[in-house]
Scaffold this motif. Structure first.
Motif, mmCIF file in Angstrom:
data_model
loop_
_atom_site.group_PDB
_atom_site.id
_atom_site.type_symbol
_atom_site.label_atom_id
_atom_site.label_comp_id
_atom_site.label_asym_id
_atom_site.label_seq_id
_atom_site.Cartn_x
_atom_site.Cartn_y
_atom_site.Cartn_z
ATOM 1 N N GLN A 189 0.747 -1.148 -0.029
ATOM 2 C CA GLN A 189 -0.032 0.085 0.017
ATOM 3 C C GLN A 189 1.002 1.235 0.044
ATOM 4 N N ARG A 190 1.833 1.327 0.836
ATOM 5 C CA ARG A 190 2.759 2.408 0.692
ATOM 6 C C ARG A 190 3.513 2.696 -0.475
ATOM 7 N N HIS A 191 3.712 1.866 -1.229
ATOM 8 C CA HIS A 191 4.599 1.999 -2.506
ATOM 9 C C HIS A 191 3.617 2.270 -3.673
ATOM 10 N N VAL A 192 2.299 1.759 -3.527
ATOM 11 C CA VAL A 192 1.374 2.310 -4.579
ATOM 12 C C VAL A 192 1.190 3.714 -4.358
ATOM 13 N N VAL A 193 1.159 4.310 -3.171
ATOM 14 C CA VAL A 193 1.057 5.887 -2.971
ATOM 15 C C VAL A 193 2.207 6.500 -3.639
ATOM 16 N N ARG A 194 3.482 5.978 -3.166
ATOM 17 C CA ARG A 194 4.710 6.612 -3.668
ATOM 18 C C ARG A 194 5.156 6.545 -4.948
ATOM 19 N N TYR A 195 4.682 5.389 -5.788
ATOM 20 C CA TYR A 195 5.119 5.491 -7.288
ATOM 21 C C TYR A 195 4.013 5.750 -8.070
ATOM 22 N N LEU A 196 2.458 5.563 -7.778
ATOM 23 C CA LEU A 196 1.718 5.720 -8.607
ATOM 24 C C LEU A 196 0.692 6.676 -8.620
ATOM 25 N N ALA A 197 0.841 7.660 -7.727
ATOM 26 C CA ALA A 197 -0.034 8.804 -7.417
ATOM 27 C C ALA A 197 0.248 9.800 -8.618
ATOM 28 N N GLY A 198 -0.857 10.190 -9.030
ATOM 29 C CA GLY A 198 -0.823 11.247 -10.373
ATOM 30 C C GLY A 198 -0.665 10.682 -11.657
ATOM 31 N N LYS A 199 -0.422 9.291 -11.838
ATOM 32 C CA LYS A 199 -0.261 8.678 -13.038
ATOM 33 C C LYS A 199 -1.371 8.837 -13.999
ATOM 34 N N LYS A 200 -1.167 9.537 -15.155
ATOM 35 C CA LYS A 200 -2.416 9.488 -15.849
ATOM 36 C C LYS A 200 -2.734 8.267 -16.909
ATOM 37 N N ALA A 217 -7.070 -0.937 -2.727
ATOM 38 C CA ALA A 217 -8.119 -0.087 -3.866
ATOM 39 C C ALA A 217 -8.620 0.963 -3.035
ATOM 40 N N HIS A 218 -8.517 1.202 -1.663
ATOM 41 C CA HIS A 218 -8.905 2.355 -0.869
ATOM 42 C C HIS A 218 -7.847 3.502 -1.166
ATOM 43 N N GLU A 219 -6.778 2.914 -1.394
ATOM 44 C CA GLU A 219 -5.650 4.017 -1.653
ATOM 45 C C GLU A 219 -5.788 4.689 -3.041
ATOM 46 N N PHE A 220 -5.957 3.845 -3.871
ATOM 47 C CA PHE A 220 -6.266 4.373 -5.339
ATOM 48 C C PHE A 220 -7.649 5.329 -5.322
ATOM 49 N N ARG A 221 -8.581 4.880 -4.609
ATOM 50 C CA ARG A 221 -9.500 5.557 -4.752
ATOM 51 C C ARG A 221 -9.261 7.090 -3.838
ATOM 52 N N ALA A 222 -8.562 7.001 -2.802
ATOM 53 C CA ALA A 222 -7.863 8.300 -1.923
ATOM 54 C C ALA A 222 -7.249 9.248 -3.039
ATOM 55 N N MET A 223 -6.364 8.507 -4.111
ATOM 56 C CA MET A 223 -5.591 9.331 -4.820
ATOM 57 C C MET A 223 -6.513 9.843 -6.129
ATOM 58 N N GLY A 224 -7.915 9.560 -6.119
ATOM 59 C CA GLY A 224 -8.679 9.871 -7.206
ATOM 60 C C GLY A 224 -8.898 9.206 -8.437
ATOM 61 N N TYR A 225 -8.402 8.022 -8.140
ATOM 62 C CA TYR A 225 -8.771 6.983 -9.460
ATOM 63 C C TYR A 225 -10.061 6.415 -9.333
ATOM 64 N N ASP A 226 -10.763 6.136 -10.382
ATOM 65 C CA ASP A 226 -11.994 5.709 -10.503
ATOM 66 C C ASP A 226 -12.107 4.211 -10.380
ATOM 67 N N ARG A 227 -13.041 3.651 -9.838
ATOM 68 C CA ARG A 227 -12.965 2.021 -9.461
ATOM 69 C C ARG A 227 -12.747 1.144 -10.824
ATOM 70 N N LYS A 228 -13.283 1.994 -11.957
ATOM 71 C CA LYS A 228 -12.862 1.356 -13.140
ATOM 72 C C LYS A 228 -11.551 1.027 -13.543
#
Length: 236
Positions: A189-200, A217-228
């Motif tokens: 989870q920590r590294h998902v945020v570190r490396y993938l935040a803001g990737k278009k 999945a919670h971390e991705f949603r918190a970063m603004g990614y859609d569940r799709k």
């Protein structure tokens, strides 16, 4: 795809660590077995007069030799895993499939992120093999969480890929590192945020136990990614 019963024989097998084995199977009688990377089979065996069925993710992309791989742990009370671990080259298995919708999107997204823990790496390995079997333009990340350095399944394979392909980023992370470990630590989870935040243009493929998948999945949603933007396979 054909979901009927099939038969295959064990061609080769080896330990990847003290409790995990990699199995290479070949279809019997030249029969074709078509599947998409990321799908699973349902193994059918009979133990003590009782029929048992267990799902196992395919750990390889489709090959010209019509073979496929499995990767699994020996479970302390696992009757089926014990049966599989006792197989010798030439022994046969019966199975049905393929099943499942956890597979690589076509065409690949601009950023393809793969997050796995433990033997959840099996279908991810299949997808990566397929992805790098032809030209593509994706930025690719593999964040792989395990307990110890010895648990990094297919480590040399992924390290070679990282050396060969500049677009492939391999991030193994340990939750129980030894004092000599100099790589990443902590949960995925920590590294998902570190490396993938803001990737278009990102799509993430997540495989492992339910809690990890829910947390990621919670971390991705918190970063603004859609569940799709998420595909996942839960192992419990």
């Amino acid at each position: 795809m054909n979901h009927s019963r099939h038969e295959a024989f064990l061609r080769n097998v080896w330990y990847t660590n003290e409790r995990t084995k990699h199995f290479q199977f070949q279809m019997s009688n030249g029969h074709r077995f078509e599947f998409r990377p990321g799908q699973f089979i349902s193994l059918d065996i009979e133990l003590d007069g009782r029929k048992i069925r267990r799902p196992y993710s395919i750990a390889s992309a489709p090959r010209a030799d019509n073979g496929f791989d499995l990767c699994l742990n020996m479970l302390p009370e696992g009757r089926v895993s014990s049966w599989l671990f006792n197989l010798k080259p030439g022994d046969k298995i019966a199975f049905s499939g393929p099943f499942g919708f956890f597979s690589l999107r076509e065409p690949p997204d601009p950023v393809s992120a793969f997050i796995a823990t433990g033997t959840g790496i099996a279908p991810i390995r299949a997808m990566l093999q397929h992805l790098y079997s032809r030209p593509h333009s994706s930025e690719v990340w593999l964040i792989f969480g395990v307990r110890t350095e010895n648990d990094i399944l297919y480590r040399q394979e992924f390290e070679r890929m990282a050396e060969q392909y500049p677009d492939f980023h391999f991030v193994p992370t340990l939750s129980r590192p030894s004092p000599g470990w100099t790589g990443h630590t902590g949960y995925v989870q920590r590294h998902v945020v570190r490396y993938l935040a803001g990737k278009k243009g990102l799509h993430a493929y997540i495989c492992g136990l339910r809690k990890m998948i829910d947390d990621v999945a919670h971390e991705f949603r918190a970063m603004g990614y859609d569940r799709k933007a998420l595909s996942y396979e839960k192992y419990d």
